[in-house]
Design an enzyme around this catalytic site. Sequence first.
Site, PDB file in Angstrom:
ATOM      1  N   PRO A   1       7.591 -21.774  -1.903  1.00 32.17           N
ATOM      2  CG  PRO A   1       7.882 -22.540   0.284  1.00 32.17           C
ATOM      3  CD  PRO A   1       8.167 -22.905  -1.140  1.00 32.17           C
TER       4      PRO A   1
ATOM      5  CG  HIS B   1      11.264 -11.797  -2.899  1.00 30.26           C
ATOM      6  ND1 HIS B   1      10.064 -12.425  -2.600  1.00 30.26           N
ATOM      7  CD2 HIS B   1      11.273 -10.656  -2.160  1.00 30.26           C
ATOM      8  CE1 HIS B   1       9.393 -11.687  -1.738  1.00 30.26           C
ATOM      9  NE2 HIS B   1      10.107 -10.604  -1.445  1.00 30.26           N
ATOM     10  CD  GLU B   2      14.719  -8.892  -1.179  1.00 32.88           C
ATOM     11  OE1 GLU B   2      14.493  -7.655  -1.162  1.00 32.88           O
ATOM     12  OE2 GLU B   2      14.053  -9.698  -0.515  1.00 32.88           O
TER      13      GLU B   2
ATOM     14  N   GLY C   1       7.446 -15.574   1.287  1.00 28.29           N
ATOM     15  CA  GLY C   1       6.807 -14.560   2.102  1.00 28.29           C
ATOM     16  C   GLY C   1       7.529 -13.252   1.869  1.00 28.29           C
ATOM     17  CB  CYS C   2       7.127 -10.206   1.136  1.00 30.85           C
ATOM     18  SG  CYS C   2       7.867  -8.599   0.779  1.00 30.85           S
TER      19      CYS C   2
ATOM     20  N   GLY D   1       0.817  -1.201   0.000  1.00 29.00           N
ATOM     21  CA  GLY D   1       0.000   0.000   0.000  1.00 29.00           C
ATOM     22  C   GLY D   1       0.854   1.255   0.000  1.00 29.00           C
TER      23      GLY D   1
ATOM     24  CG  HIS E   1      10.998  -5.905  -2.989  1.00 29.02           C
ATOM     25  ND1 HIS E   1       9.733  -5.448  -2.660  1.00 29.02           N
ATOM     26  CD2 HIS E   1      11.182  -7.025  -2.243  1.00 29.02           C
ATOM     27  CE1 HIS E   1       9.185  -6.243  -1.767  1.00 29.02           C
ATOM     28  NE2 HIS E   1      10.045  -7.215  -1.499  1.00 29.02           N
TER      29      HIS E   1
END
Length: 232
Positions: A158, A203-204, A160-161, A60, A207
């Site tokens: 799997p 993953h990073e 998560g973050c 958000g 970002h």
Amino acid sequence: MAAALGAARRFPAAGRPFPPGRGCGDAAGWARRERSYWRALRRRVLGPPAPPFAAPCQVGAPVLRGAAAAVGPERLGGPELRELAAALAAGLRRGPCLGLSAPQLGVPLRVFAAELPPARCRRYPPALRLAHRIEPFPLRLLVNPRLRVLDSRLVTGPEGCASLRGFSAYVQRHWAVHVSGVDERGEPVSWEATGWAARIIQHEMDHLDGILYIDRMDPRTFTNVGWMELLD
């Protein structure tokens, strides 16, 4: 049916209705939060927090959805970048999490850090460690990283973050990658990674482009990891 609907609108069991804007379907109502007296006083005295934040931004926050800017060569080795590097390392260990990007701490720069200590590695089930090649690696920080895929096979695992606290889902990632860049002092960094480390890097890197794992996940696997505790 009408009686059941009427009862469902009352919370808690004493029968008091939801306050205005706090119904089950009103996300904006639940997003509002009242500060305690001491928190309000602290905010008034110290002012709002400034990046790099001590805790990761949550989904958000606009900073999580924009493409991060490259770090200019004049900033390498400077106090701002050294502070950011220290904040990322501290955030990894405070989390604890395996990877953390500068945008997650409110800094829209192309920087991320990752670490998998041996003790954390041993917490994974042996079968998962074997299947996904989960092996420890030391703290690495990369500035202006560039990614190259070494093995294009896609493996589902799997994830998560720290910016979606309490949730996980299954995501496809390439099995092996190479990432290169520099550290906070401007020294070259090169990292060839397979399995779990490659997943963390991808993953990073996402970002830094404003992409979250929920954009790549199998939506049927999206899970609140504490769903059983929430039923107690």
